[in-house]
Design an enzyme around this catalytic site. Sequence first.
Site, PDB file in Angstrom:
ATOM      1  N   CYS A  60       0.836  -1.200   0.000  1.00  0.00           N
ATOM      2  CA  CYS A  60       0.000   0.000   0.000  1.00  0.00           C
ATOM      3  C   CYS A  60       0.874   1.255   0.000  1.00  0.00           C
ATOM      4  O   CYS A  60       1.713   1.439   0.883  1.00  0.00           O
ATOM      5  CB  CYS A  60      -0.906  -0.014   1.234  1.00  0.00           C
ATOM      6  SG  CYS A  60      -1.827   1.507   1.487  1.00  0.00           S
ATOM      7  N   SER A  61       0.664   2.134  -0.962  1.00  0.00           N
ATOM      8  CA  SER A  61       1.484   3.350  -1.050  1.00  0.00           C
ATOM      9  C   SER A  61       1.276   4.258   0.167  1.00  0.00           C
ATOM     10  O   SER A  61       2.224   4.870   0.646  1.00  0.00           O
ATOM     11  CB  SER A  61       1.177   4.108  -2.335  1.00  0.00           C
ATOM     12  OG  SER A  61      -0.165   4.559  -2.350  1.00  0.00           O
TER      13      SER A  61
END
Length: 113
Positions: free
Chosen positions: A10-11
Site C-alpha cells: 500500500c502506497s
Amino acid sequence: MITIYHNNRCSKSREGLGIIESSGKEYRVREYLKEPLSEAEISSLLKKLEMQPVELIRKNEKLWKEQYRNKDLSANDLIKIMAENPGLIERPVVEYGEKAVVGRPSSRIDSLL
C-alpha cells in the site's frame, strides 16, 4: 515505542512508514497481513483510535461488499471479522502510547508524533 500496522503493498502505508522513519523515534513495523491482530488487540486499538469497529473497515474491499456490507453486524461481529480477515482493516494504523491514528491523510501521523 511507535508501532505501525503496515502493508508494504500500500502506497499510503509506505508513506506513513517514511514519516515515522524520518521522525528519528524508535518504532516497530507489524505487517498485520502476515501477523494478524487478535480480537483483543483490535479492541484495544479501537479504544486508542476512539473509533467504532465499522469505521476501521475498508468498505471498498470486494470481500466486504460481497459478504458483509448489507448485514446487521454487532461491534463484536465486526471485530471478529477483522481478526479473521486482516485485509479489511484500514491502513496504515500508527500507535504511540495510549493514542493511535489511521494515517489517511498522512498528516495525522505527524500530529501523533
